[in-house]
Design an enzyme around this catalytic site. Structure first.
Site, PDB file in Angstrom:
ATOM      1  CB  SER A   6      -8.636  -0.267  28.346  1.00 29.34           C
ATOM      2  OG  SER A   6      -7.286  -0.442  28.609  1.00 29.34           O
ATOM      3  CG  ASP A  35      -7.140  -1.746  31.547  1.00 31.57           C
ATOM      4  OD1 ASP A  35      -8.066  -2.288  32.172  1.00 31.57           O
ATOM      5  OD2 ASP A  35      -6.783  -0.570  31.744  1.00 31.57           O
ATOM      6  N   GLY A  63     -12.712   5.114  29.463  1.00 32.91           N
ATOM      7  CA  GLY A  63     -12.996   3.962  30.325  1.00 32.91           C
ATOM      8  C   GLY A  63     -12.961   2.630  29.592  1.00 32.91           C
ATOM      9  NE  ARG A  68     -10.574  -2.519  30.955  1.00 27.13           N
ATOM     10  CZ  ARG A  68     -11.044  -1.295  31.015  1.00 27.13           C
ATOM     11  NH1 ARG A  68     -12.077  -0.915  30.291  1.00 27.13           N
ATOM     12  NH2 ARG A  68     -10.467  -0.409  31.809  1.00 27.13           N
ATOM     13  CE1 TYR A 121      -6.661   2.732  37.991  1.00 25.49           C
ATOM     14  CE2 TYR A 121      -4.355   2.739  38.635  1.00 25.49           C
ATOM     15  CZ  TYR A 121      -5.483   2.058  38.215  1.00 25.49           C
ATOM     16  OH  TYR A 121      -5.432   0.698  38.043  1.00 25.49           O
ATOM     17  CE  LYS A 130      -6.116   4.673  34.421  1.00 20.74           C
ATOM     18  NZ  LYS A 130      -6.480   4.310  33.033  1.00 20.74           N
ATOM     19  N   GLY A 190      -9.451   8.068  27.066  1.00 22.02           N
ATOM     20  CA  GLY A 190      -9.960   8.524  28.358  1.00 22.02           C
ATOM     21  C   GLY A 190     -11.431   8.190  28.514  1.00 22.02           C
TER      22      GLY A 190
HETATM   23  P1  ATP Z   1      -9.373   3.600  31.158  1.00 27.01           P
HETATM   24  O1  ATP Z   1      -7.929   3.396  31.503  1.00 27.01           O
HETATM   25  O2  ATP Z   1     -10.146   4.283  32.222  1.00 27.01           O
HETATM   26  O3  ATP Z   1     -10.034   2.361  30.683  1.00 27.01           O
HETATM   27  P2  ATP Z   1      -8.302   4.942  28.790  1.00 27.01           P
HETATM   28  O4  ATP Z   1      -7.265   3.870  28.730  1.00 27.01           O
HETATM   29  O5  ATP Z   1      -8.936   5.302  27.499  1.00 27.01           O
HETATM   30  O6  ATP Z   1      -9.443   4.589  29.862  1.00 27.01           O
HETATM   31  P3  ATP Z   1      -6.146   6.514  29.837  1.00 27.01           P
HETATM   32  O7  ATP Z   1      -5.581   5.327  30.518  1.00 27.01           O
HETATM   33  O8  ATP Z   1      -6.128   7.817  30.549  1.00 27.01           O
HETATM   34  O9  ATP Z   1      -7.645   6.251  29.395  1.00 27.01           O
HETATM   35  O10 ATP Z   1      -5.368   6.655  28.439  1.00 27.01           O
HETATM   36  C1  ATP Z   1      -5.675   7.681  27.512  1.00 27.01           C
HETATM   37  C2  ATP Z   1      -4.399   8.122  26.781  1.00 27.01           C
HETATM   38  O11 ATP Z   1      -3.915   7.049  25.928  1.00 27.01           O
HETATM   39  C3  ATP Z   1      -4.634   9.272  25.827  1.00 27.01           C
HETATM   40  O12 ATP Z   1      -4.523  10.532  26.505  1.00 27.01           O
HETATM   41  C4  ATP Z   1      -3.495   9.102  24.814  1.00 27.01           C
HETATM   42  O13 ATP Z   1      -2.311   9.695  25.274  1.00 27.01           O
HETATM   43  C5  ATP Z   1      -3.277   7.607  24.769  1.00 27.01           C
HETATM   44  N1  ATP Z   1      -3.940   7.008  23.576  1.00 27.01           N
HETATM   45  C6  ATP Z   1      -4.889   6.070  23.587  1.00 27.01           C
HETATM   46  N2  ATP Z   1      -5.287   5.735  22.321  1.00 27.01           N
HETATM   47  C7  ATP Z   1      -4.555   6.491  21.489  1.00 27.01           C
HETATM   48  C8  ATP Z   1      -4.486   6.633  20.076  1.00 27.01           C
HETATM   49  N3  ATP Z   1      -5.261   5.928  19.244  1.00 27.01           N
HETATM   50  N4  ATP Z   1      -3.623   7.526  19.568  1.00 27.01           N
HETATM   51  C9  ATP Z   1      -2.832   8.251  20.390  1.00 27.01           C
HETATM   52  N5  ATP Z   1      -2.842   8.167  21.725  1.00 27.01           N
HETATM   53  C10 ATP Z   1      -3.686   7.307  22.294  1.00 27.01           C
HETATM   54  C1  GLA Z   2      -7.925   1.301  34.662  1.00 24.26           C
HETATM   55  C2  GLA Z   2      -6.651   0.506  34.939  1.00 24.26           C
HETATM   56  C3  GLA Z   2      -6.987  -0.949  35.289  1.00 24.26           C
HETATM   57  C4  GLA Z   2      -8.053  -1.034  36.373  1.00 24.26           C
HETATM   58  C5  GLA Z   2      -9.236  -0.109  36.064  1.00 24.26           C
HETATM   59  C6  GLA Z   2     -10.227  -0.044  37.208  1.00 24.26           C
HETATM   60  O1  GLA Z   2      -8.522   0.866  33.498  1.00 24.26           O
HETATM   61  O2  GLA Z   2      -5.788   0.560  33.838  1.00 24.26           O
HETATM   62  O3  GLA Z   2      -5.808  -1.633  35.647  1.00 24.26           O
HETATM   63  O4  GLA Z   2      -7.497  -0.743  37.628  1.00 24.26           O
HETATM   64  O5  GLA Z   2      -8.818   1.207  35.763  1.00 24.26           O
HETATM   65  O6  GLA Z   2     -10.808  -1.280  37.453  1.00 24.26           O
HETATM   66 MG    MG Z   3      -6.163   3.254  30.429  1.00 23.55          MG
END
Ligand code: ATP
Ligand code: GLA
Ligand code: MG
Length: 510
Positions: free
Chosen positions: A173, A226, A171, A67, A280, A272, A169
């Site tokens: 989700s 998310d 942003g 998202r 966070y 995160k 990682g």
């Molecule tokens: P944000 O939460 O800021 O929107 P994000 O969800 O990408 O960004 P994190 O919540 O830190 O970042 O999650 C990233 C972690 O999710 C990765 O380190 C990994 O462990 C896991 N992950 C996400 N997608 C995959 C995938 N396709 N295969 C394996 N692991 C994954």
């Molecule tokens: C991450 C978290 C969400 C939200 C955003 C910031 O993506 O998973 O729940 O808090 O950060 O808005």
């Molecule tokens: Mg995330």
């Protein structure tokens, strides 16, 4: 016992009580222009599955998207409304159900995530070590979520291959896309093993509420934005996600077709789970404690508790609303209550909370450990309240018919700029790279630009008129990517910047 907010969605709202749809063609998932690329990607997934698990048919593919958040950053865990939309990038989990080995096998198309297997009987009692970043923990969280929905059902053996196009990682989700798709794959596997129809695998509402709670098992005390965007996503619409008094997705449309949303990834990875204690999870503690202190100092009575964790600023807002005090009144009182601009030590916080330091640590800092010198109650609270106001204002502009297009987009863009400034200076969740991209976007004529998601790296979103998209993209290439990441390949560059449209939420492909 304190009253509590729960995450049970209102039934029937925009189809949230409907089952996650089962589809059988890519045109039901992606936009027409995306199909050729997706066909190739899905074929690669099938080929790799056949190579990995010879002779095993794919029973179904569970799919959940990432998202992008348009406005309302870091306020979902304070239970204020946010405005995200699902994107085309997603996580696919191809599953063969019922092989004889009684194993859960998790393989990934990316070599960054090594294959792992678990004996099925060991999965009835799952202990996730949230102190380590381990990719399969996100799947195991999904299993926990499936147990929460269906009771401790017997999981059949599952051979899985995961393919994610959401940058991790970044942003956008990837984590919620992965956890939601995992949960969905487990409930679908249980149905499939029982020869029950997949069309009744799980409702969207149950998938969202279980995925929200489940994802916290990886060690991040995240909110619910998310998962709501990933599951409820509707093509062509952003979603105003309301969390209190109940979780409710409201479809929101933008006027006209002369604008575009451009996502630009800084390529600074922000995991995160790794930085939770100083980023966070610390923000969640700061907002929770500040809300509870505010309630004490202003004699507001007990606040409803969010998922067993603590009071929220939404709870504070509702209490003041009963006294006819509006958001501006609350903001000025907040500034009076939290007058220490330098922040609060744990012992100062303990005095205000009327608790011992040990009690605070035990209650708010043990499941999700944090490290800090001072807790920044003032800055964080002001961000939360003003950001909640910005979501209201953004949504009210979407409804205005009297503005001409230029004024309409400029007004929305200004709110995005204000949000970024607040994330940078009050919430301190930005970084140089995010600031640089947002400034470059504004310089190239974007109406507005801001970080999206948790921040500390990851992506930006810019609102830009269609005729300025190519010059914006060129500026970002020349001034950011070529200078900051000179070794980037053409393909990586292509993935880093994308023009996005609101996409469909979770589905089962069978
Ligand atoms: P944000 O939460 O800021 O929107 P994000 O969800 O990408 O960004 P994190 O919540 O830190 O970042 O999650 C990233 C972690 O999710 C990765 O380190 C990994 O462990 C896991 N992950 C996400 N997608 C995959 C995938 N396709 N295969 C394996 N692991 C994954
Ligand atoms: C991450 C978290 C969400 C939200 C955003 C910031 O993506 O998973 O729940 O808090 O950060 O808005
Ligand atoms: Mg995330």
């Amino acid at each position: 016992m304190a009253p509590s907010f729960d995450f049970k969605p209102q039934s029937g709202i925009n189809g949230s009580s409907k089952a996650v749809p089962v589809v059988d063609s890519l045109s039901q998932i992606y936009s027409v222009s995306d199909i050729p690329h997706q066909q190739q990607r899905w074929q690669r997934l099938r080929d790799k599955f056949a190579e990995l698990y010879p002779g095993e048919e794919i029973s179904f593919i569970a799919r959940s998207p990432g998202r992008v958040n348009l406005i309302g950053e870091h306020i979902d865990y304070s239970l204020f409304d946010v405005l995200p939309m699902a994107i085309a990038q997603d996580v696919l989990i191809a599953v063969h159900v019922g092989s004889a080995d009684n194993k859960l096998r998790l393989a990934n198309t990316s070599p960054r995530f090594p294959i792992k297997e678990f004996a099925i009987e060991a999965l009835q009692e799952i202990n996730i070590d949230s102190s380590v970043l381990e990719w399969t923990n996100y799947f195991l969280s999904g299993i926990k979520g499936a147990f929460a929905v269906s009771g401790n059902v017997q999981i059949p053996s599952m051979h899985c291959l995961i393919d994610g196009s959401v940058p991790t990682g970044g942003g956008l989700s990837s984590s919620a896309a992965f956890v939601s798709a995992s949960l969905l794959s487990v409930v679908a596997a249980v149905k499939s093993a029982a020869s029950a129809p997949l069309t009744a695998a799980i409702t969207k509402a149950d998938l969202v509420s279980a995925a929200i709670i489940a994802e916290r098992n990886v060690g991040v005390n995240s909110g619910g934005m998310d998962q709501a965007a990933s599951v409820f996503g509707v093509a062509g619409h952003a979603l105003r996600v309301q969390f209190a008094p109940e979780l409710k997705p409201i479809e929101v449309a933008f006027r006209g077709d002369t604008f575009a949303f451009v996502i630009a990834n800084t390529l600074v990875v922000a995991d995160k789970q790794v930085t939770g204690p100083i980023h966070y999870n610390l923000r969640v503690v700061e907002t929770t404690l500040s809300a509870e202190i505010m309630a004490k100092v202003c004699c507001l009575g007990k606040l409803p508790v969010r998922d067993g964790f603590g009071g929220t600023w939404r709870g504070v807002y509702d209490k003041f609303a009963e006294q006819n005090i509006d958001m501006d009144g609350i903001i000025s009182r907040t500034k009076q209550v939290f007058d220490k601009e330098e922040g609060y030590t744990l012992s100062e916080a303990a005095l205000l909370m009327e608790m011992s330091e040990a009690e605070i640590k035990q209650k708010y800092m043990s499941r999700f450990p944090v490290r800090f010198e001072r807790l920044q109650f003032r800055k964080r609270a002001i961000h939360v309240l003003e950001e909640a106001k910005r979501v209201e204002k953004f949504c009210s502009i979407l409804d205005l018919t009297e503005l001409d297009d230029e004024d309409y987009y400029s007004a929305l863009g200004q709110i995005m700029k204000d949000s970024h400034e607040s994330c940078k200076s009050l919430y301190e969740c930005s970084c140089d790279e995010l600031n640089q991209i947002t400034s470059l976007a504004i310089k190239s004529g974007a109406y507005g630009s801001r970080l999206t998601g948790a921040g500390w790296g990851g992506s930006t979103i810019s609102l830009v008129s269609k005729d300025r998209v190519s010059s914006l993209v060129q500026t970002l290439k020349d001034e950011y990517y070529c200078k900051r990441w000179p070794k980037l390949s053409e393909a990586e560059l292509k993935e880093a910047i994308c023009i996005t449209e609101p996409g469909l939420g979770s589905v089962i492909f069978a």
